[in-house]
Scaffold this motif. Structure first.
Motif, PDB file in Angstrom:
ATOM      1  N   GLU A  24     -22.153 -21.002 -84.663  1.00  8.50           N
ATOM      2  CA  GLU A  24     -21.331 -19.974 -84.807  1.00  8.50           C
ATOM      3  C   GLU A  24     -22.469 -18.858 -84.507  1.00  8.50           C
ATOM      4  OE1 GLU A  24     -18.658 -19.757 -83.579  1.00  8.50           O
ATOM      5  OE2 GLU A  24     -17.196 -22.205 -84.324  1.00  8.50           O
TER       6      GLU A  24
ATOM      7  N   ARG B 213     -24.667 -15.674 -89.294  1.00  4.61           N
ATOM      8  CA  ARG B 213     -22.687 -16.569 -88.459  1.00  4.61           C
ATOM      9  C   ARG B 213     -21.891 -15.911 -88.708  1.00  4.61           C
ATOM     10  NH1 ARG B 213     -27.356 -19.447 -89.587  1.00  4.61           N
ATOM     11  NH2 ARG B 213     -27.409 -21.446 -90.524  1.00  4.61           N
ATOM     12  N   ALA B 214     -21.385 -16.084 -87.234  1.00  2.00           N
ATOM     13  CA  ALA B 214     -20.285 -15.822 -87.243  1.00  2.00           C
ATOM     14  C   ALA B 214     -18.542 -17.142 -87.731  1.00  2.00           C
ATOM     15  CB  ALA B 214     -19.786 -15.345 -85.874  1.00  2.00           C
ATOM     16  N   GLU B 215     -18.778 -17.509 -89.015  1.00  5.63           N
ATOM     17  CA  GLU B 215     -18.366 -17.694 -89.362  1.00  5.63           C
ATOM     18  C   GLU B 215     -16.975 -17.390 -89.951  1.00  5.63           C
ATOM     19  OE1 GLU B 215     -20.223 -20.869 -91.536  1.00  5.63           O
ATOM     20  OE2 GLU B 215     -20.880 -21.992 -89.355  1.00  5.63           O
TER      21      GLU B 215
END
Lengths: 500, 500
Positions: free
Chosen positions: B191, B250-252
């Motif tokens: 992500e 990280r776009a988590e």
């Protein structure tokens, strides 16, 4: 050997150690081979062919593996297949021998194995024995690290970063990584990039009622950092001497040879004695002297290599669109950064006086209210015999709100350090540490609420601090006499360009 | 003295040098003072009061300036004003003297000046002689660097980063800064965050006809890097041994104790002999041994300080919500990273066999198709007596497309390095260097076009390379026995949190 078998054998430590030594690690770095002067030893190298000269009985191949700017001459007495030519990767086994009056080192090949061919007709952009402009090389970003010039620049960049860090570590500064993602738009003025998850589904899931998608992930709008200074000001109140050294971002539509959307900044912050900017000046000057001396001591071969390519380029200037600067000159580096007298300090007013009394025709006339243009900066440096100048005592309206103001509020304790090629290399200041004064200045800018934490830092166990930011690429440009910042950056990003 | 006068005086070099030595730099760092043992010398220090003990004839104040974890004891025979108390900043002039049987060093104060008071009633979040949970301290991000625990963590983090860099530099690796902004979404799977200028006007100006605003600035959509590996693969083809060490994103939406939106990754890439993953294994193992030994040699006082705070916290566990791990143990560090036998290597299949034959009740049953969960990883490490395990030879569907496949295409030459506390510390592989095989795998993923440059790297002077990424914070967590990644990161960013 299958993974499995190798794996079981590895459990026997003695076997593994011998495996590591004899097999898996059996290349010798060319830099190490040349330094060892181990005449008579059998060695294996792998690298890329840089040139090939066919004689009657022997073919000479120069091979580089990038471990230094020096190439290893391979003497081959057998037939050399035509595919083994400039740009190809090869593995060579041979015996180290010396030749010539100076006892230079070469490798007498026992076998030369072609690993990967390099055919111009397939589209490789660099032909042998041809000189290319820096702009052309820059467009071939993918293959640029394979050129002599740029591999030297990369090694110098790595060594310079190490030298800056080593110097600051030795001076008792600790590296504290300021964040890249920040909810604070530090300077208020700078154009910033905003950041959000790329996944629309995720944003929908995460957004609270009434919240914009932009705020869904972090509960606030988030930007890429334009400076780590404010975060350092939190850390310096525990560690006294701190720095951060990493990427910084500006969303400016600039075609300048000095600006990138992503660049490296070294920022340091320290406790001050008597609110004095002298401490910041002294920290910067000591650092630049030490780092430059360290690079002259450690990286002369790469400096010479950059110089040689620049001289070549200068000679073939008819092909060259953009190459402006003179080739790098070690004597000039010494004169600029290492002269025995301290760097010049002048006030902003004095700088203005010099500019105003000059007969030079500036594109924009120097005015006290307007600050210094790049042209003014470079004129001042030239006027100072190309030696660095700290310009201090700036009018308050030209500088950021967090700088310590004079009693009447008209001037601030700021500095710009000007150097050849690039003009401003560092900016720094004493920080306003009076929470009342700071609050009232922030109120005027409307940042009082979003940056309230910055004032809060001064509420408990307050101290006086100061610091600076140094444009890392600009230092490299000045050192190497490279006009364009894109030519000292591995993967430059600027408007309309984000290759790879 | 006005700026101007100081400035003119500065032009006299001799004056300036004496000024720098005697005035502007007249603090002595407490670490240096304690080390110098210069009994009888007059010195000035500045720092923060850590404790205060009033006796009949003398008051003892412990002062820290963050230069090390050690505090300097100040003996004051005069009355000490009540404002000079824990958290306040003070400047102390005095004479160095020794006391006690071991000849410890203290400063006999001649003057103690209050610089900045620190009043609990104004809202300072840490009261004297109180122990706080790590979670509480973390919420006071602004003041966290002032705590004993976190200032030690910051120094250790700085020293560890230096140790990693020093080690790789000494091994002949060059640091090549991989970009943060990238038009390539490296792993395909991760992500990512997307980036655009915050200024809407600018986007309108820059957008070409028919172009979306998202592409206006760079001519393509741009993301924050999730890995610098592919860019390193370009640089390694010029320099043979390269690394990058910086922030990664990280776009988590993860609340895990092991994940952040912004974290530091050390990634290295090198030329391989015989396509062998043994080289990568050996590079990682040598590095971890060397760095850990270096920290034990250089930072024992800070390691002890972290341990002491953890023991305190463990004792007052009734206040503590989250503190799970045992206090740091130097013997365990040695057993984990420095034992005389090499780190264990096992195949993924062997790891699965161990898990399957275990009587442990896992939350998720180990299945060959599913990979390892965190629980499985930690079980394997425990089963291996808390020593590191390289898990190699992974099923192709569990790993990224760029990893070298076995002849039948079912397995890849990948490794995960598992350690205590965090499980996976490193991931690495031999890279697929056959452009045909790579192309066909990229076609299946639909990344063939956007990442065509990655295949192009292999078209000229091709070589075999391999490398790894190491989660820097995870190394610190494992070393310091700190459960939550937020407690080893100066300014942690995670979902719904981007303070400062």
């Amino acid at each position: 050997m299958s993974f499995l078998r190798r794996c079981h054998q590895r459990k026997c430590s003695a076997f593994m150690n011998s495996c590591v030594r004899q097999n898996c690690r059996s290349f010798t770095k060319i830099a190490a081979l040349l330094e060892s002067k181990a005449v008579g030893s059998r060695m294996t190298v792998q690298g890329w062919v840089k040139s090939k000269r066919k004689m009657k009985l022997v073919t000479f191949i120069d091979v580089s593996d990038g471990s230094s700017s020096e190439k290893l001459q391979i003497a081959v007495t057998n037939e050399v297949p035509p595919q083994i030519d400039v740009g190809a990767s090869v593995k060579v086994d041979g015996i180290v021998q010396s030749f010539g009056k100076k006892g230079q080192i070469e490798l007498l090949a026992e076998s030369v194995e072609l690993i990967g061919p390099c055919n111009l007709e397939d589209g490789y952009p660099f032909a042998p024995r041809k000189t290319y402009s820096m702009e052309y090389i820059r467009q071939k970003l993918l293959y640029r690290p394979r050129t002599n010039l740029f591999s030297s620049v990369l090694r110098l960049r790595s060594n310079a970063a190490t030298a800056f860090r080593n110097h600051l570590n030795a001076e008792g500064f600790y590296e504290v990584n300021a964040p890249i993602l920040t909810s604070s738009d530090c300077e208020g003025a700078g154009e910033v990039f905003s950041v959000k998850p790329n996944n629309q589904e995720l944003l929908k899931q995460m957004a609270k009622e009434g919240q914009s998608q932009e705020c869904a992930f972090f509960n606030s709008k988030v930007y890429l950092s334009v400076s780590g200074q404010m975060h350092l000001e939190a850390a310096v109140r525990g560690l006294s001497h701190v720095y951060t050294f990493g990427p910084t971002f500006r969303a400016e539509n600039s075609k300048s040879r000095l600006h990138l959307a992503e660049f490296y900044m070294l920022e340091a912050e320290e406790i001050l004695y008597n609110n004095s900017i002298e401490t910041v000046i002294s920290t910067i000057e000591k650092m630049l002297r030490n780092v430059t001396q360290c690079l002259l001591d450690s990286s002369m071969a790469d400096l010479e290599s950059v110089r040689n390519v620049q001289i070549q380029q200068k000679k073939s200037a008819r092909d060259v669109v953009e190459y402006e600067a003179d080739p790098l000159d070690v004597e000039n580096i010494q004169k600029t950064f290492l002269s025995s007298s301290p760097y010049t300090i002048m006030t902003y007013r004095e700088a203005m006086d010099i500019l105003s009394s000059s007969k030079n025709k500036f594109k924009s006339m120097p005015k006290f209210e307007d600050g210094l243009t790049k042209e003014h900066e470079l004129y001042l440096v030239k006027h100072n015999k190309n030696r660095p100048i700290f310009v201090i005592e700036w009018p308050v309206h030209l500088k950021a709100f967090y700088m310590k103001a004079s009693k009447d509020g008209s001037m601030v304790e700021a500095l710009d350090l000007l150097v050849p090629i690039v003009g401003e290399l560092c900016g720094g200041s004493v920080r306003e540490n009076d929470p009342q004064i700071l609050s009232s200045r922030m109120k005027k800018l409307g940042v009082e609420e979003t940056l309230s934490w910055y004032t809060d830092l001064r509420r408990f166990g307050n101290v006086s601090t100061g610091g600076f930011g140094l444009g890392f690429e600009r230092y490299l440009q000045c050192l190497l006499n490279i006009t364009n910042i894109k030519d000292v950056t591995p993967f430059p990003r600027w408007p309309h360009n984000c290759q790879m």
